[in-house]
Design an enzyme around this catalytic site. Structure first.
Site, PDB file in Angstrom:
ATOM      1  N   TYR A 115      18.913 -10.371  16.544  1.00  0.00           N
ATOM      2  CA  TYR A 115      18.434 -10.669  15.200  1.00  0.00           C
ATOM      3  C   TYR A 115      18.170 -12.164  15.101  1.00  0.00           C
ATOM      4  CZ  TYR A 115      18.272 -11.095  10.092  1.00  0.00           C
ATOM      5  OH  TYR A 115      17.897 -11.364   8.804  1.00  0.00           O
ATOM      6  N   ASP A 119      18.952 -19.089  20.162  1.00  0.00           N
ATOM      7  CA  ASP A 119      19.293 -18.889  18.762  1.00  0.00           C
ATOM      8  C   ASP A 119      20.814 -18.902  18.668  1.00  0.00           C
ATOM      9  OD1 ASP A 119      19.907 -18.103  16.234  1.00  0.00           O
ATOM     10  OD2 ASP A 119      18.535 -16.396  16.183  1.00  0.00           O
ATOM     11  N   LYS A 153      24.759 -20.959   9.900  1.00  0.00           N
ATOM     12  CA  LYS A 153      26.142 -20.505   9.673  1.00  0.00           C
ATOM     13  C   LYS A 153      27.177 -21.633   9.762  1.00  0.00           C
ATOM     14  CE  LYS A 153      24.781 -15.783  10.108  1.00  0.00           C
ATOM     15  NZ  LYS A 153      23.952 -15.011  11.000  1.00  0.00           N
TER      16      LYS A 153
HETATM   17  C1  LIG Z   1      22.382 -14.875  10.746  1.00  0.00           C
HETATM   18  C2  LIG Z   1      21.436 -15.098  11.838  1.00  0.00           C
HETATM   19  C3  LIG Z   1      20.147 -15.597  11.614  1.00  0.00           C
HETATM   20  C4  LIG Z   1      19.579 -15.791  10.237  1.00  0.00           C
HETATM   21  O1  LIG Z   1      20.281 -16.748   9.510  1.00  0.00           O
HETATM   22  P1  LIG Z   1      20.190 -16.709   7.901  1.00  0.00           P
HETATM   23  O2  LIG Z   1      20.960 -17.922   7.482  1.00  0.00           O
HETATM   24  O3  LIG Z   1      20.813 -15.417   7.487  1.00  0.00           O
HETATM   25  O4  LIG Z   1      18.771 -16.785   7.532  1.00  0.00           O
HETATM   26  C5  LIG Z   1      19.361 -15.902  12.703  1.00  0.00           C
HETATM   27  N1  LIG Z   1      19.808 -15.723  13.956  1.00  0.00           N
HETATM   28  C6  LIG Z   1      21.038 -15.232  14.210  1.00  0.00           C
HETATM   29  C7  LIG Z   1      21.497 -15.080  15.623  1.00  0.00           C
HETATM   30  C8  LIG Z   1      21.892 -14.889  13.159  1.00  0.00           C
HETATM   31  O5  LIG Z   1      23.078 -14.363  13.414  1.00  0.00           O
END
Ligand SMILES: *Cc1c(COP(=O)(O)O)cnc(C)c1O
Length: 425
Positions: free
Chosen positions: A143, A231, A259
């Site tokens: 994701y 990511d 995060k």
């Molecule tokens: C949570 C998440 C996102 C998106 O971040 P948001 O702050 O929810 O937009 C992107 N990449 C990864 C791996 C994530 O866990």
């Protein structure tokens, strides 16, 4: 007070679609009414009825120190009193960027944004702009936020809802997105701008990279001149003091964060070498912007969290989580279920089954386990016992630095009971 959760959810459903501002919070895949949180402290949250839960959601990884850490609350108070947004540079954004670039080798510059989605979306645009190429490779079940081009074969809420992608995304928007299975190095060609990967897949429950996978991606990107994007929205400053690069000894070209670096406030960041970042406006032709980017409250909270966590804290948390994982596996196994509790540093997954199984290495393996129906009853049995897991089988457990050994031991005991309930279901 009873029924307040239902009352709030009823009100929410009138004015907010599905009653939630992010689908992962809905109880759609587990059934029932979500608890509405009134407050949190450390490892715990309390709902509007006053019920306390030991919380393994922790804002899906945004809270590393637990909820409402007093030192973070204090810097937020101080920052708020000075004004919350200006539309001009502030010292706080420089400090957070310095703290990040000091820790991560090769990360020379970062641009701060307001969410992980924005970070990844912008990093992809930068990679395309810098290489002059169009194609992006992502991995099935990873994701990367909800930007159009990346909403295919997504994990987390997309997987939970059984969607291949999203309505409203045009074929054109995803036409340059290539999806490959995790843990298999795809063969690239010179149309590929970037390979985007979660260095630990943590949105399809937990799948750790094989020892060759990330190194193989690095080599394949180098072979065709594509950029490797980590990511690290979950893994950044959670897996390790310096993130996945240090943990796995593989250096990407671009990093995405979110995060943890917001200390519980909305922040994201993407970065890399100055030579690449100089393609961004105002220096270069790749446009990217944000009214609230580098927000003073968020940067103050994020910087405080990074400063409060020492290098040794990560090793200590990882060791405690490893013991916790063994405890969970033993207790759940003793209740008659087959179980795997894979870990990567302090990240922890949980797979339940009635049949023996191999620990999944990619999304196809994950999906079979997450769709077997056991998580639903396990989740509710835990919630009834005062332990809040994410309301979806594709999420991982977030153990914060505020979870005590006693909290973890109690969770193991309750997981044994919950597994008995699930086994009988
Ligand atoms: C949570 C998440 C996102 C998106 O971040 P948001 O702050 O929810 O937009 C992107 N990449 C990864 C791996 C994530 O866990």
């Amino acid at each position: 007070m009873t029924n307040l959760n239902q009352a709030w959810f009823d009100r929410a459903q009138v004015v907010i679609p599905g009653g939630v501002d992010s689908p992962v919070r809905s109880f759609g895949s587990v059934g029932g009414t979500p608890y509405t949180v009134a407050r949190g402290a450390g490892a715990y949250v309390w709902d509007v009825e006053g019920t306390r839960y030991l919380d393994y959601v922790q804002s899906y990884g945004a809270s590393l120190l637990g909820h409402a850490h007093p030192a973070v609350v204090e810097v937020l108070r101080d920052a708020a009193a000075l004004g919350t947004t200006f539309g001009a540079p502030t010292p706080g954004e420089v400090v957070l960027a310095e703290l990040m670039t000091e820790r991560v080798a090769g990360l020379e510059q970062v641009r701060l944004v307001s969410s992980g989605t924005e970070a990844v979306m912008s990093a992809v645009r930068l990679a395309r702009g810098a290489t002059g190429r169009d194609k992006i490779v992502k991995f099935d079940g990873c994701y990367h936020g909800h930007s159009d081009a990346l909403l295919v074969a997504g994990g987390s809420g997309v997987a939970q809802m059984g969607l291949p992608g999203s309505a409203g995304v045009t074929a054109g928007a995803v036409g340059d997105t290539i999806v490959a299975p995790y843990n298999t190095v795809p063969r690239l060609d010179d149309a590929v701008a970037a390979v985007l990967v979660e260095p630990v897949a943590a949105n399809m429950n937990l799948v750790a990279p094989s020892s060759e996978f990330l190194q193989g991606l690095r080599a394949e990107c180098d072979r065709v001149g594509a950029l490797l994007i980590f990511d690290e929205v979950i893994t950044g400053f959670r897996l390790d003091f310096a993130g996945a690069e240090h943990y796995f000894n593989v250096t990407p070209d671009l990093w995405c964060f979110g995060k943890v670096i917001g200390g519980g406030l909305p922040v994201g960041a993407f970065g890399g070498r100055s030579a690449v970042l100089s393609s961004l406006a105002p220096l270069g032709p790749v446009y990217q912007a944000g009214t609230l980017s580098g927000n003073p409250l968020a940067t103050a909270a994020g910087a405080k969290v990074l400063r409060l966590v020492a290098r040794s804290d990560y090793a200590a948390l990882s060791a405690r989580v490893a013991a916790f994982a063994s405890g969970l596996a033993e207790a759940i196994g003793a209740a008659g279920l087959y179980v795997a509790a894979p870990v990567a540093g302090p990240l922890l997954g949980l797979f339940l089954s009635r049949e023996p199984f191999d620990v999944p290495r990619d999304f196809s393996g994950v999906k079979a386990l997450c769709e077997n129906g056991l998580y639903r009853s396990f989740f509710h049995a835990m919630l009834e016992r005062g332990v809040a897991l994410a309301p979806g089988a594709y999420e991982i457990l977030f153990v914060s630095m505020a979870h005590s050994d006693e909290d973890l031991a109690r969770t193991v005991a309750l997981a044994g009971q919950a597994a008995e309930v699930a086994a009988r279901s």
